[in-house]
Design a protein around this motif. Structure first.
Motif, short mmCIF file in Angstrom:
data_model
loop_
_atom_site.label_atom_id
_atom_site.label_comp_id
_atom_site.label_asym_id
_atom_site.label_seq_id
_atom_site.Cartn_x
_atom_site.Cartn_y
_atom_site.Cartn_z
N VAL A 44 0.77 -1.11 0.00
CA VAL A 44 0.03 -0.04 0.08
C VAL A 44 0.83 1.38 0.04
N THR A 45 1.96 1.26 0.74
CA THR A 45 2.93 2.34 1.11
C THR A 45 3.48 2.64 -0.32
N ALA A 46 4.06 1.74 -1.13
CA ALA A 46 4.77 1.86 -2.20
C ALA A 46 3.71 2.28 -3.35
N VAL A 47 2.53 1.82 -3.60
CA VAL A 47 1.52 2.14 -4.60
C VAL A 47 1.23 3.59 -4.31
N LEU A 48 0.57 3.82 -3.11
CA LEU A 48 0.14 5.11 -2.93
C LEU A 48 1.12 6.23 -3.00
N ALA A 49 2.41 5.80 -2.92
CA ALA A 49 3.57 6.94 -3.03
C ALA A 49 3.42 7.07 -4.54
N ALA A 50 3.63 6.19 -5.31
CA ALA A 50 3.89 6.03 -6.67
C ALA A 50 2.60 6.87 -7.42
N LEU A 51 1.34 6.69 -6.73
CA LEU A 51 0.18 7.40 -7.40
C LEU A 51 0.21 8.76 -6.97
#
Length: 149
Positions: A44-51
């Motif tokens: 979740v942290t990685a994907v939300l940061a990328a988004l």
């Protein structure tokens, strides 16, 4: 006995996300079949940061308001990039940043963005997708229809 008004639920729904961060993690854990909550949180942290590096404007503000507070902080802490990146490039970039394979990163992205899509709702998601290059709709669990030239 207190009387119920129609104003209280509306005020609550606009100021409070539809789920807590713990509930979001459980949804992602379930969708992605991750073995632990900790693994789901990493994803979740990685994907939300990328988004957060891709979504701009009013859509960025509205999406942050619909996410659980912890998720919104991760998302909003990112400085939006100025380059254009297709959906597939988004997955490749995230795989390079996290050290994951393309297949597992695509799975991770879909597991998280499916939950984000539900939190955003169809109208906001339409606007978010309208501001992104091609290839993002499928990442959010939607078909991407294009017109023939």
């Amino acid at each position: 006995m207190q009387s119920l008004t129609t104003e209280a639920p509306a005020a609550t729904s606009t100021t409070r996300p539809a789920m807590t961060f713990a509930e979001m993690l459980e949804q992602v854990r379930y969708n992605g079949a991750y073995p632990t909550r900790e693994r789901a949180e990493v994803v979740v942290t990685a994907v939300l940061a990328a988004l957060g590096r891709r979504v701009t404007g009013e859509e960025r503000v509205e999406l942050a308001a619909r996410l659980p507070r912890e998720a919104a902080q991760i998302f909003a802490a990112q400085i939006p990039a100025t380059d254009s990146m297709t959906g597939w490039s988004f997955v490749r970039d995230l795989a390079a940043r996290t050290g994951g394979t393309l297949a597992t990163t695509r799975w991770d992205v879909g597991s998280v963005l499916g939950v984000v899509a539900r939190l955003a709702g169809p109208d906001l998601l339409d606007r978010i997708l309208g501001g992104l290059p091609s290839g993002y709709a499928i990442l959010f669990g939607r078909a991407e229809l294009t017109q023939a030239a």
